[in-house]
Design a protein around this motif. Sequence first.
Motif, PDB file in Angstrom:
ATOM      1  N   UNK B  68       0.209 -10.660   8.943  1.00 22.52           N
ATOM      2  CA  UNK B  68      -1.011  -9.995   8.458  1.00 22.52           C
ATOM      3  C   UNK B  68      -2.129 -10.047   9.494  1.00 22.52           C
ATOM      4  N   UNK B  69      -2.191 -11.173  10.227  1.00 19.82           N
ATOM      5  CA  UNK B  69      -3.217 -11.273  11.283  1.00 19.82           C
ATOM      6  C   UNK B  69      -2.939 -10.228  12.354  1.00 19.82           C
ATOM      7  N   UNK B  70      -1.675 -10.183  12.799  1.00 21.21           N
ATOM      8  CA  UNK B  70      -1.299  -9.174  13.799  1.00 21.21           C
ATOM      9  C   UNK B  70      -1.540  -7.775  13.240  1.00 21.21           C
ATOM     10  N   UNK B  71      -1.162  -7.590  11.973  1.00 12.05           N
ATOM     11  CA  UNK B  71      -1.312  -6.279  11.346  1.00 12.05           C
ATOM     12  C   UNK B  71      -2.762  -5.818  11.330  1.00 12.05           C
ATOM     13  N   UNK B 212      -8.799   1.001   0.732  1.00  7.66           N
ATOM     14  CA  UNK B 212      -8.159   2.151   1.381  1.00  7.66           C
ATOM     15  C   UNK B 212      -6.768   1.839   1.920  1.00  7.66           C
ATOM     16  N   UNK B 213      -6.453   0.523   2.067  1.00  9.16           N
ATOM     17  CA  UNK B 213      -5.149   0.174   2.621  1.00  9.16           C
ATOM     18  C   UNK B 213      -4.077   0.075   1.544  1.00  9.16           C
ATOM     19  N   UNK B 214      -4.495   0.022   0.262  1.00  8.65           N
ATOM     20  CA  UNK B 214      -3.552  -0.246  -0.827  1.00  8.65           C
ATOM     21  C   UNK B 214      -2.372   0.712  -0.820  1.00  8.65           C
ATOM     22  N   UNK B 229       6.327   2.152   9.737  1.00 14.55           N
ATOM     23  CA  UNK B 229       6.632   1.258   8.618  1.00 14.55           C
ATOM     24  C   UNK B 229       5.350   0.729   7.991  1.00 14.55           C
ATOM     25  N   UNK B 230       5.436   0.355   6.722  1.00 15.99           N
ATOM     26  CA  UNK B 230       4.281  -0.317   6.110  1.00 15.99           C
ATOM     27  C   UNK B 230       3.962  -1.585   6.894  1.00 15.99           C
ATOM     28  N   UNK B 231       2.706  -1.942   6.916  1.00 22.18           N
ATOM     29  CA  UNK B 231       2.306  -3.099   7.717  1.00 22.18           C
ATOM     30  C   UNK B 231       1.431  -4.022   6.880  1.00 22.18           C
ATOM     31  N   UNK B 232       1.503  -5.310   7.178  1.00 19.86           N
ATOM     32  CA  UNK B 232       0.666  -6.282   6.474  1.00 19.86           C
ATOM     33  C   UNK B 232      -0.736  -6.277   7.070  1.00 19.86           C
ATOM     34  N   UNK B 236      -5.275  -7.162   2.443  1.00 17.74           N
ATOM     35  CA  UNK B 236      -4.249  -6.867   1.434  1.00 17.74           C
ATOM     36  C   UNK B 236      -3.571  -8.140   0.956  1.00 17.74           C
ATOM     37  N   UNK B 237      -3.206  -8.985   1.913  1.00 18.60           N
ATOM     38  CA  UNK B 237      -2.494 -10.201   1.564  1.00 18.60           C
ATOM     39  C   UNK B 237      -3.403 -11.148   0.774  1.00 18.60           C
TER      40      UNK B 237
END
Lengths: 271, 283
Positions: B68-71, B212-214, B229-232, B236-237
């Motif tokens: 998630x941090x990278x995302x 907006x990311x949901x 691909x979907x990303x974290x 969101x997390x």
Amino acid sequence: MPAISPLTPIRASDHTAGTHGTALTARNLSVFFGQHQVLKRVSLDIAARAVTAIIGPSGCGKSTFLRALNRMHELTPEARMEGDIRLFGEDIYARHVEPVVVRRRVGMVFQKSNPFPTMSIAENVTVGLRLNGLRDKTTLTERTEQSLRMAALWDEVKDRLHAPAISLSGGQQQRLCIARALAVQPEVLLMDEPASALDPLATSHIEELILELKRNFSIVIVTHNMQQAARISDFTAFFYLGELVEFGPTNKVFMNPEKRQTEDYVTGRFG
Amino acid sequence: MTVSNHHWRRFKNGFMQTLTCACAMLVVTPLVLVFYHLLHEGFTSLNWAFFTQLPKAVGETGGGMANAIAGTFILLGQAALVGVPVGVLGGVFLSEYGSSRLNWAIRFAADTLNGVPSITWGIVVYALVVVPMHGPSALAGGIVLGMMMIPLVMRTTEEVLQLVPTGYREAALALGIAKWKMIVRIVVRTALKGIVTGALLALARVAGETAPLLFTAFGNLGWAHSLKEPIAAMPLLIFNYAISPYDDWHRQAWAGAFVLLMLVLAINVGVRFLTRDRYRRNS
């Protein structure tokens, strides 16, 4: 500053003035801002390699006239001009003529010194050349020294050419702006009250400089200072309410004006 | 003028002063509370694994938010690629070109967009990107954040360009420099720090966006192997963990919120540093 009567202009070259022909010719020049007519059918010849002073009360159209000479008035939205201006015989408003080219030949110095704050002294001098594509280092270096010498600034800044331009004093900044305008080697130099924001000493530097520069350039200067006009100009044009009231050799305009309005203005009775 | 009148005026003066002071304090209080709470809950939940490991499945303890941090950084990178060029060029147009009527309309639109609820942006990008691509993706997440940045960056860019004195523009044009070169090399250059500041603040603003990311970035419990691909993403997390019933996930959410706050704070401090440098240079 020594007290100089406006009636006794000190000029070096009364008799040589205007012997180099005409640099700029304005014929029936009218300028409108929207519905408002700022200049009314002005016809005027600017002598080559001489100083022409434009005087007149605020709002008389002096600056507009100056700005029409290098098409700077076009920056004002809704500005419109009629008439004809020729630079050494060439119509500068002809359809194929780019304003950019006109402005390279007719340079301008403004009331408020405006060196670019992000650039060094040397970069300011050469900015007009560099942004027009000149890359050659040797030429740029040469032109820097040459322009700064012409602007009588070289000795003061030669050891700190790479210092920020805004580290200079007000008078030095204005001379830097003159050097910047000279570097693109214009034929005519327009000066819009170049010394009105400066102290007397800096003003006298600029005036000496103008007398020096007229050997190589045709200079048009707008000034509110009668004594300055008398000291440095060869010709004087008096504008009032958008009209050219009187134009002639400075000596004559100040000492023996034809129109009553001119006399009232140059002797300080109005304006 | 009587003495009682004097006392009454002094009372009014003191009362109003106290009232305004109290309101000012009220503004700062949430920041202090949030900061204290995050520091307390978040910092204590932080550990090395948080930065290096993937989320663990329900029931397992430990794990982290590395993906998630990278995302979040990947999404912000894309957002900057979309939002900064468009916003800056739009701001240049507003400040240097255009007619006053057209610019009024653009400004009005930009200001309206700045007030649009962020979930709406998500819906727009869902329709424009997610549906044609047949699924949520990192790309869609980056685009939605980038689009949200555009009006912000555009307006701040316009404002800082307007601060550049007209004298510089005239001086450049009087040298026979073409208008676009004057704009790029003189006007934008002079206002560059302000433009960068505006861009960074816009980035900080969208960094914490969740809604907006949901249904654009969607989230991902593992690594995204491509932008399709979907990303974290951290917000969101944090959202998913916070509404879960598990204590361990709550701790992770606190830690995530703390790291996100630190990121935004770092950007803001960076901006302070930039502007401080500018003032020092001018004085």
